[in-house]
Enzyme design. Sequence first.
Site, PDB file in Angstrom:
ATOM      1  N   HIS A   1      -0.266 -48.266  38.071  1.00 13.50           N
ATOM      2  CA  HIS A   1       1.114 -47.847  37.822  1.00 13.50           C
ATOM      3  C   HIS A   1       1.469 -46.695  38.737  1.00 13.50           C
ATOM      4  O   HIS A   1       0.625 -45.864  39.073  1.00 13.50           O
ATOM      5  CB  HIS A   1       1.337 -47.458  36.353  1.00 13.50           C
ATOM      6  CG  HIS A   1       0.353 -46.444  35.834  1.00 13.50           C
ATOM      7  ND1 HIS A   1      -0.930 -46.789  35.454  1.00 13.50           N
ATOM      8  CD2 HIS A   1       0.444 -45.108  35.647  1.00 13.50           C
ATOM      9  CE1 HIS A   1      -1.574 -45.715  35.037  1.00 13.50           C
ATOM     10  NE2 HIS A   1      -0.772 -44.668  35.156  1.00 13.50           N
TER      11      HIS A   1
ATOM     12  N   ASN B   1      -2.363 -42.165  39.977  1.00 10.88           N
ATOM     13  CA  ASN B   1      -3.670 -41.550  39.747  1.00 10.88           C
ATOM     14  C   ASN B   1      -4.745 -42.626  39.818  1.00 10.88           C
ATOM     15  O   ASN B   1      -4.579 -43.714  39.266  1.00 10.88           O
ATOM     16  CB  ASN B   1      -3.687 -40.867  38.372  1.00 10.88           C
ATOM     17  CG  ASN B   1      -2.654 -39.758  38.275  1.00 10.88           C
ATOM     18  OD1 ASN B   1      -2.447 -39.004  39.224  1.00 10.88           O
ATOM     19  ND2 ASN B   1      -1.984 -39.658  37.130  1.00 10.88           N
TER      20      ASN B   1
ATOM     21  N   ASP C   1       8.407 -43.735  30.721  1.00  8.04           N
ATOM     22  CA  ASP C   1       7.167 -43.186  30.176  1.00  8.04           C
ATOM     23  C   ASP C   1       7.425 -42.692  28.751  1.00  8.04           C
ATOM     24  O   ASP C   1       8.451 -42.058  28.466  1.00  8.04           O
ATOM     25  CB  ASP C   1       6.664 -42.038  31.065  1.00  8.04           C
ATOM     26  CG  ASP C   1       5.211 -41.686  30.785  1.00  8.04           C
ATOM     27  OD1 ASP C   1       4.371 -41.938  31.670  1.00  8.04           O
ATOM     28  OD2 ASP C   1       4.920 -41.159  29.691  1.00  8.04           O
ATOM     29  N   ILE C   2       6.486 -42.946  27.852  1.00  9.31           N
ATOM     30  CA  ILE C   2       6.646 -42.582  26.444  1.00  9.31           C
ATOM     31  C   ILE C   2       6.580 -41.064  26.253  1.00  9.31           C
ATOM     32  O   ILE C   2       7.088 -40.536  25.250  1.00  9.31           O
ATOM     33  CB  ILE C   2       5.566 -43.305  25.598  1.00  9.31           C
ATOM     34  CG1 ILE C   2       5.999 -43.448  24.157  1.00  9.31           C
ATOM     35  CG2 ILE C   2       4.213 -42.626  25.710  1.00  9.31           C
ATOM     36  CD1 ILE C   2       5.153 -44.431  23.344  1.00  9.31           C
TER      37      ILE C   2
ATOM     38  N   HIS D   1       4.095 -43.498  38.969  1.00  9.24           N
ATOM     39  CA  HIS D   1       5.022 -42.645  38.229  1.00  9.24           C
ATOM     40  C   HIS D   1       6.186 -42.302  39.163  1.00  9.24           C
ATOM     41  O   HIS D   1       5.972 -41.687  40.220  1.00  9.24           O
ATOM     42  CB  HIS D   1       4.348 -41.325  37.831  1.00  9.24           C
ATOM     43  CG  HIS D   1       3.149 -41.459  36.945  1.00  9.24           C
ATOM     44  ND1 HIS D   1       3.185 -41.152  35.593  1.00  9.24           N
ATOM     45  CD2 HIS D   1       1.866 -41.826  37.196  1.00  9.24           C
ATOM     46  CE1 HIS D   1       1.966 -41.321  35.075  1.00  9.24           C
ATOM     47  NE2 HIS D   1       1.156 -41.721  36.018  1.00  9.24           N
TER      48      HIS D   1
ATOM     49  N   GLY E   1      -6.759 -38.031  36.665  1.00  7.06           N
ATOM     50  CA  GLY E   1      -5.789 -38.061  35.575  1.00  7.06           C
ATOM     51  C   GLY E   1      -5.380 -39.447  35.128  1.00  7.06           C
ATOM     52  O   GLY E   1      -4.475 -39.581  34.299  1.00  7.06           O
ATOM     53  N   GLN E   2      -6.009 -40.507  35.673  1.00  4.85           N
ATOM     54  CA  GLN E   2      -5.644 -41.849  35.208  1.00  4.85           C
ATOM     55  C   GLN E   2      -6.144 -42.060  33.783  1.00  4.85           C
ATOM     56  O   GLN E   2      -7.331 -41.840  33.501  1.00  4.85           O
ATOM     57  CB  GLN E   2      -6.231 -42.926  36.136  1.00  4.85           C
ATOM     58  CG  GLN E   2      -5.722 -44.319  35.784  1.00  4.85           C
ATOM     59  CD  GLN E   2      -6.194 -45.415  36.750  1.00  4.85           C
ATOM     60  OE1 GLN E   2      -7.051 -45.185  37.607  1.00  4.85           O
ATOM     61  NE2 GLN E   2      -5.633 -46.602  36.597  1.00  4.85           N
ATOM     62  N   SER E   3      -5.231 -42.462  32.896  1.00  6.10           N
ATOM     63  CA  SER E   3      -5.606 -42.696  31.502  1.00  6.10           C
ATOM     64  C   SER E   3      -5.347 -44.138  31.075  1.00  6.10           C
ATOM     65  O   SER E   3      -5.887 -44.584  30.065  1.00  6.10           O
ATOM     66  CB  SER E   3      -4.859 -41.730  30.576  1.00  6.10           C
ATOM     67  OG  SER E   3      -3.463 -41.911  30.694  1.00  6.10           O
TER      68      SER E   3
HETATM   69  P1  5GP Z   1      -1.876 -42.043  33.862  1.00  9.78           P
HETATM   70  O1  5GP Z   1      -2.331 -40.867  33.042  1.00  9.78           O
HETATM   71  O2  5GP Z   1      -2.809 -43.222  33.687  1.00  9.78           O
HETATM   72  O3  5GP Z   1      -1.584 -41.761  35.308  1.00  9.78           O
HETATM   73  O4  5GP Z   1      -0.461 -42.461  33.270  1.00  9.78           O
HETATM   74  C1  5GP Z   1      -0.333 -43.186  32.085  1.00  9.78           C
HETATM   75  C2  5GP Z   1       1.040 -42.898  31.543  1.00  9.78           C
HETATM   76  O5  5GP Z   1       1.317 -43.857  30.542  1.00  9.78           O
HETATM   77  C3  5GP Z   1       1.192 -41.523  30.890  1.00  9.78           C
HETATM   78  O6  5GP Z   1       2.195 -40.778  31.569  1.00  9.78           O
HETATM   79  C4  5GP Z   1       1.566 -41.834  29.442  1.00  9.78           C
HETATM   80  O7  5GP Z   1       2.520 -40.942  28.909  1.00  9.78           O
HETATM   81  C5  5GP Z   1       2.101 -43.257  29.543  1.00  9.78           C
HETATM   82  N1  5GP Z   1       1.927 -44.054  28.340  1.00  9.78           N
HETATM   83  C6  5GP Z   1       0.808 -44.126  27.558  1.00  9.78           C
HETATM   84  N2  5GP Z   1       1.005 -44.997  26.547  1.00  9.78           N
HETATM   85  C7  5GP Z   1       2.269 -45.488  26.699  1.00  9.78           C
HETATM   86  C8  5GP Z   1       3.042 -46.450  25.957  1.00  9.78           C
HETATM   87  O8  5GP Z   1       2.614 -47.034  24.958  1.00  9.78           O
HETATM   88  N3  5GP Z   1       4.301 -46.702  26.409  1.00  9.78           N
HETATM   89  C9  5GP Z   1       4.811 -46.081  27.522  1.00  9.78           C
HETATM   90  N4  5GP Z   1       6.062 -46.388  27.864  1.00  9.78           N
HETATM   91  N5  5GP Z   1       4.106 -45.173  28.240  1.00  9.78           N
HETATM   92  C10 5GP Z   1       2.848 -44.894  27.836  1.00  9.78           C
END
Ligand code: 5GP
Length: 116
Positions: free
Chosen positions: A102, A89, A32-33, A104, A95-97
């Site tokens: 995916h 999520n 994760d970034i 975690h 919290g899905q963005s």
């Molecule tokens: P969500 O919020 O959808 O459950 O998780 C998305 C995840 O993707 C977040 O933890 C966020 O830090 C990660 N993320 C967003 N953009 C990037 C990216 O460009 N590269 C990587 N490796 N992770 C990313």
Amino acid sequence: MPETSCLFCKIVAGEIPADVVRETESTLAFRDIDPKAPTHILLIPKEHVVSVADVGDGHADVLADLMQSAAHLAHTEGIDQSGWRLVTNVGPGAGQSVFHLHFHLMGGRAMTWPPG
Ligand code: 5GP
Ligand code: ZN
């Protein structure tokens, strides 16, 4: 079919760099970034699936692959003894963005329950 605007489809296609830690025929795992734990890895199907809510009958093998990759990585990350969490999520309210399925994989610190 890859979604042209999807960030994780672009990572699968190699159009955006990622720190890939494991790849199988149908899945990819990368760091994760913006890690929220010492180990924070995202595991995704290479196929564009929006979330668990869109999982269908044909996804059994890829889901098993994702779970096995998570357990494998927990071992190689050295968190298999201390404990780890696998979370997904579904929808912005949870919290899905990024709208490409995916999981975690998180560990390396005490994980509180329930998650916020
Ligand atoms: P969500 O919020 O959808 O459950 O998780 C998305 C995840 O993707 C977040 O933890 C966020 O830090 C990660 N993320 C967003 N953009 C990037 C990216 O460009 N590269 C990587 N490796 N992770 C990313
Ligand atoms: Zn996608």
